[in-house]
Motif scaffolding. Structure first.
Motif, PDB file in Angstrom:
ATOM      1  N   LEU A  69       0.843  -1.189   0.000  1.00 37.51           N
ATOM      2  CA  LEU A  69       0.000   0.000   0.000  1.00 37.51           C
ATOM      3  C   LEU A  69       0.879   1.240   0.000  1.00 37.51           C
ATOM      4  CD1 LEU A  69      -3.121   0.352   0.158  1.00 37.51           C
ATOM      5  CD2 LEU A  69      -2.830   0.735   2.589  1.00 37.51           C
ATOM      6  N   LEU A  70       0.668   2.111  -0.972  1.00 41.79           N
ATOM      7  CA  LEU A  70       1.385   3.385  -1.084  1.00 41.79           C
ATOM      8  C   LEU A  70       0.412   4.508  -0.771  1.00 41.79           C
ATOM      9  CD1 LEU A  70       3.797   5.192  -1.901  1.00 41.79           C
ATOM     10  CD2 LEU A  70       3.027   4.949  -4.275  1.00 41.79           C
ATOM     11  N   ASP A  71       0.651   5.204   0.327  1.00 37.80           N
ATOM     12  CA  ASP A  71      -0.215   6.292   0.782  1.00 37.80           C
ATOM     13  C   ASP A  71       0.369   7.610   0.283  1.00 37.80           C
ATOM     14  OD1 ASP A  71      -1.542   8.279   2.379  1.00 37.80           O
ATOM     15  OD2 ASP A  71      -1.922   6.770   3.928  1.00 37.80           O
ATOM     16  N   VAL A  72      -0.401   8.345  -0.524  1.00 44.05           N
ATOM     17  CA  VAL A  72       0.089   9.586  -1.140  1.00 44.05           C
ATOM     18  C   VAL A  72      -0.496  10.839  -0.490  1.00 44.05           C
ATOM     19  CG1 VAL A  72       0.634   8.485  -3.351  1.00 44.05           C
ATOM     20  CG2 VAL A  72      -1.635   9.491  -3.018  1.00 44.05           C
ATOM     21  N   ARG A  73      -1.037  10.698   0.725  1.00 43.78           N
ATOM     22  CA  ARG A  73      -1.586  11.859   1.433  1.00 43.78           C
ATOM     23  C   ARG A  73      -0.461  12.703   2.022  1.00 43.78           C
ATOM     24  NH1 ARG A  73      -5.025   9.694   5.865  1.00 43.78           N
ATOM     25  NH2 ARG A  73      -3.367   8.141   5.905  1.00 43.78           N
ATOM     26  N   GLU A  74      -0.823  13.874   2.515  1.00 46.76           N
ATOM     27  CA  GLU A  74       0.149  14.786   3.122  1.00 46.76           C
ATOM     28  C   GLU A  74       0.578  14.275   4.498  1.00 46.76           C
ATOM     29  OE1 GLU A  74       1.582  17.385   1.564  1.00 46.76           O
ATOM     30  OE2 GLU A  74       0.447  16.729  -0.188  1.00 46.76           O
ATOM     31  N   ALA A  75       1.679  14.815   5.016  1.00 51.62           N
ATOM     32  CA  ALA A  75       2.275  14.339   6.264  1.00 51.62           C
ATOM     33  C   ALA A  75       1.312  14.405   7.452  1.00 51.62           C
ATOM     34  CB  ALA A  75       3.549  15.125   6.571  1.00 51.62           C
ATOM     35  N   VAL A 123       3.533   2.398   2.825  1.00 54.46           N
ATOM     36  CA  VAL A 123       4.651   3.274   2.465  1.00 54.46           C
ATOM     37  C   VAL A 123       4.066   4.661   2.258  1.00 54.46           C
ATOM     38  CG1 VAL A 123       6.414   3.736   0.710  1.00 54.46           C
ATOM     39  CG2 VAL A 123       5.883   1.373   1.352  1.00 54.46           C
ATOM     40  N   HIS A 124       4.728   5.684   2.787  1.00 54.53           N
ATOM     41  CA  HIS A 124       4.210   7.047   2.673  1.00 54.53           C
ATOM     42  C   HIS A 124       5.104   7.891   1.774  1.00 54.53           C
ATOM     43  CE1 HIS A 124       3.584  11.254   4.390  1.00 54.53           C
ATOM     44  NE2 HIS A 124       2.523  10.963   3.679  1.00 54.53           N
ATOM     45  N   ILE A 125       4.545   8.340   0.656  1.00 64.99           N
ATOM     46  CA  ILE A 125       5.195   9.318  -0.213  1.00 64.99           C
ATOM     47  C   ILE A 125       4.095  10.278  -0.668  1.00 64.99           C
ATOM     48  CG2 ILE A 125       6.584   9.765  -2.268  1.00 64.99           C
ATOM     49  CD1 ILE A 125       7.394   6.790  -2.262  1.00 64.99           C
ATOM     50  N   PRO A 126       4.085  11.520  -0.178  1.00 62.34           N
ATOM     51  CA  PRO A 126       3.051  12.463  -0.616  1.00 62.34           C
ATOM     52  C   PRO A 126       3.045  12.619  -2.139  1.00 62.34           C
ATOM     53  CG  PRO A 126       4.223  13.329   1.274  1.00 62.34           C
ATOM     54  CD  PRO A 126       4.976  12.103   0.824  1.00 62.34           C
ATOM     55  N   GLY A 168       2.892  15.083  -4.190  1.00 64.19           N
ATOM     56  CA  GLY A 168       3.809  16.069  -4.760  1.00 64.19           C
ATOM     57  C   GLY A 168       5.268  15.650  -4.719  1.00 64.19           C
ATOM     58  N   ASP A 169       5.598  14.666  -3.884  1.00 60.88           N
ATOM     59  CA  ASP A 169       6.978  14.194  -3.761  1.00 60.88           C
ATOM     60  C   ASP A 169       7.293  13.004  -4.654  1.00 60.88           C
ATOM     61  OD1 ASP A 169       7.215  16.149  -1.824  1.00 60.88           O
ATOM     62  OD2 ASP A 169       7.210  14.741  -0.136  1.00 60.88           O
ATOM     63  N   LEU A 170       6.290  12.420  -5.298  1.00 60.43           N
ATOM     64  CA  LEU A 170       6.519  11.211  -6.100  1.00 60.43           C
ATOM     65  C   LEU A 170       7.625  11.371  -7.146  1.00 60.43           C
ATOM     66  CD1 LEU A 170       2.984   9.649  -6.700  1.00 60.43           C
ATOM     67  CD2 LEU A 170       4.842   8.739  -5.314  1.00 60.43           C
ATOM     68  N   PRO A 171       7.600  12.434  -7.974  1.00 59.95           N
ATOM     69  CA  PRO A 171       8.625  12.530  -9.014  1.00 59.95           C
ATOM     70  C   PRO A 171      10.056  12.572  -8.478  1.00 59.95           C
ATOM     71  CG  PRO A 171       6.822  14.021  -9.504  1.00 59.95           C
ATOM     72  CD  PRO A 171       6.590  13.493  -8.104  1.00 59.95           C
ATOM     73  N   ALA A 172      10.242  13.083  -7.285  1.00 61.66           N
ATOM     74  CA  ALA A 172      11.585  13.189  -6.698  1.00 61.66           C
ATOM     75  C   ALA A 172      11.931  11.984  -5.823  1.00 61.66           C
ATOM     76  CB  ALA A 172      11.693  14.471  -5.879  1.00 61.66           C
ATOM     77  N   SER A 173      11.052  11.013  -5.746  1.00 61.55           N
ATOM     78  CA  SER A 173      11.238   9.889  -4.830  1.00 61.55           C
ATOM     79  C   SER A 173      11.597   8.596  -5.554  1.00 61.55           C
ATOM     80  CB  SER A 173       9.964   9.683  -4.004  1.00 61.55           C
ATOM     81  OG  SER A 173       9.679  10.833  -3.254  1.00 61.55           O
ATOM     82  N   THR A 174      12.401   8.693  -6.590  1.00 59.93           N
ATOM     83  CA  THR A 174      12.711   7.503  -7.393  1.00 59.93           C
ATOM     84  C   THR A 174      13.410   6.415  -6.582  1.00 59.93           C
ATOM     85  OG1 THR A 174      14.668   8.654  -8.219  1.00 59.93           O
ATOM     86  CG2 THR A 174      12.723   8.656  -9.642  1.00 59.93           C
ATOM     87  N   ASP A 175      14.256   6.789  -5.626  1.00 58.18           N
ATOM     88  CA  ASP A 175      14.930   5.774  -4.805  1.00 58.18           C
ATOM     89  C   ASP A 175      13.922   4.989  -3.970  1.00 58.18           C
ATOM     90  OD1 ASP A 175      17.353   6.568  -5.814  1.00 58.18           O
ATOM     91  OD2 ASP A 175      17.977   7.671  -4.023  1.00 58.18           O
ATOM     92  N   GLN A 176      12.998   5.708  -3.347  1.00 58.37           N
ATOM     93  CA  GLN A 176      11.966   5.053  -2.537  1.00 58.37           C
ATOM     94  C   GLN A 176      11.046   4.202  -3.410  1.00 58.37           C
ATOM     95  OE1 GLN A 176      10.240   8.142  -0.023  1.00 58.37           O
ATOM     96  NE2 GLN A 176       9.453   6.561   1.337  1.00 58.37           N
ATOM     97  N   LEU A 177      10.695   4.723  -4.590  1.00 61.38           N
ATOM     98  CA  LEU A 177       9.819   3.984  -5.504  1.00 61.38           C
ATOM     99  C   LEU A 177      10.510   2.724  -6.024  1.00 61.38           C
ATOM    100  CD1 LEU A 177       8.285   6.994  -7.438  1.00 61.38           C
ATOM    101  CD2 LEU A 177       7.078   5.470  -5.852  1.00 61.38           C
ATOM    102  N   ILE A 209      -3.266   4.762  -2.331  1.00 65.88           N
ATOM    103  CA  ILE A 209      -4.412   5.224  -1.546  1.00 65.88           C
ATOM    104  C   ILE A 209      -4.196   6.664  -1.087  1.00 65.88           C
ATOM    105  CG2 ILE A 209      -3.530   4.398   0.696  1.00 65.88           C
ATOM    106  CD1 ILE A 209      -6.455   3.261   1.136  1.00 65.88           C
ATOM    107  N   CYS A 210      -5.286   7.408  -0.972  1.00 64.53           N
ATOM    108  CA  CYS A 210      -5.271   8.762  -0.404  1.00 64.53           C
ATOM    109  C   CYS A 210      -6.487   8.859   0.514  1.00 64.53           C
ATOM    110  CB  CYS A 210      -5.247   9.837  -1.490  1.00 64.53           C
ATOM    111  SG  CYS A 210      -6.727   9.883  -2.522  1.00 64.53           S
ATOM    112  N   ARG A 211      -7.067  10.022   0.635  1.00 67.92           N
ATOM    113  CA  ARG A 211      -8.223  10.163   1.530  1.00 67.92           C
ATOM    114  C   ARG A 211      -9.485   9.553   0.914  1.00 67.92           C
ATOM    115  NH1 ARG A 211     -12.425  13.998   2.741  1.00 67.92           N
ATOM    116  NH2 ARG A 211     -12.829  14.019   4.968  1.00 67.92           N
ATOM    117  N   THR A 212      -9.791   9.933  -0.338  1.00 66.52           N
ATOM    118  CA  THR A 212     -11.020   9.437  -0.965  1.00 66.52           C
ATOM    119  C   THR A 212     -10.825   8.848  -2.367  1.00 66.52           C
ATOM    120  OG1 THR A 212     -11.550  11.632  -1.813  1.00 66.52           O
ATOM    121  CG2 THR A 212     -12.506  11.037   0.322  1.00 66.52           C
TER     122      THR A 212
END
Length: 116
Positions: A21-27, A39-42, A44-53, A65-68
């Motif tokens: 599960l990848l949660d893309v909500r804010e902190a 896993v939490h990656i907001p 807006g941070d996805l494009p810069a998070s290639t290492d985490q991805l 997943i996000c809020r809705t």
């Protein structure tokens, strides 16, 4: 990718074990309540998070997943277009997760987890 082509599933259709599960909500949303092991990656941070991805599995779907479901749909579209993972949007997001009675945890000691 056309929004009608975004792979989507409901919370009730998610595997109860072994799902990534990848949660893309804010902190602040994450800290208030999130799925255990997510896993939490907001968004807006996805494009810069290639290492985490790159650490996400490439042999099974990654449920986003996000809020809705709106932000996670955009993230799913981006992740699939970039070819980074096999992403699937979770319709209804964490609100549905909570409604379905799935487990929640939070980052605040002594507080009850909640979905913001």
């Amino acid at each position: 990718m056309n929004p009608a082509e975004i792979p989507t599933t409901s919370v009730s259709e998610l595997p109860t074990e072994g799902a990534v599960l990848l949660d893309v909500r804010e902190a602040d949303e994450w800290a208030a309540g999130h799925a255990p092991g997510a896993v939490h990656i907001p968004l807006g941070d996805l494009p810069a998070s290639t290492d985490q991805l790159a650490e996400l599995p490439d042999d099974r779907p990654v449920y986003v997943i996000c809020r809705t479901g709106g932000r996670s749909a955009r993230a799913t579209m981006w992740l699939n277009s970039a070819g980074l993972v096999e992403a699937v949007n979770v319709a209804g997001g964490m609100k549905s997760w909570q409604t379905e009675g799935r487990p929640l945890e939070c980052d605040h000691d002594g507080a009850e987890p909640e979905v913001l």
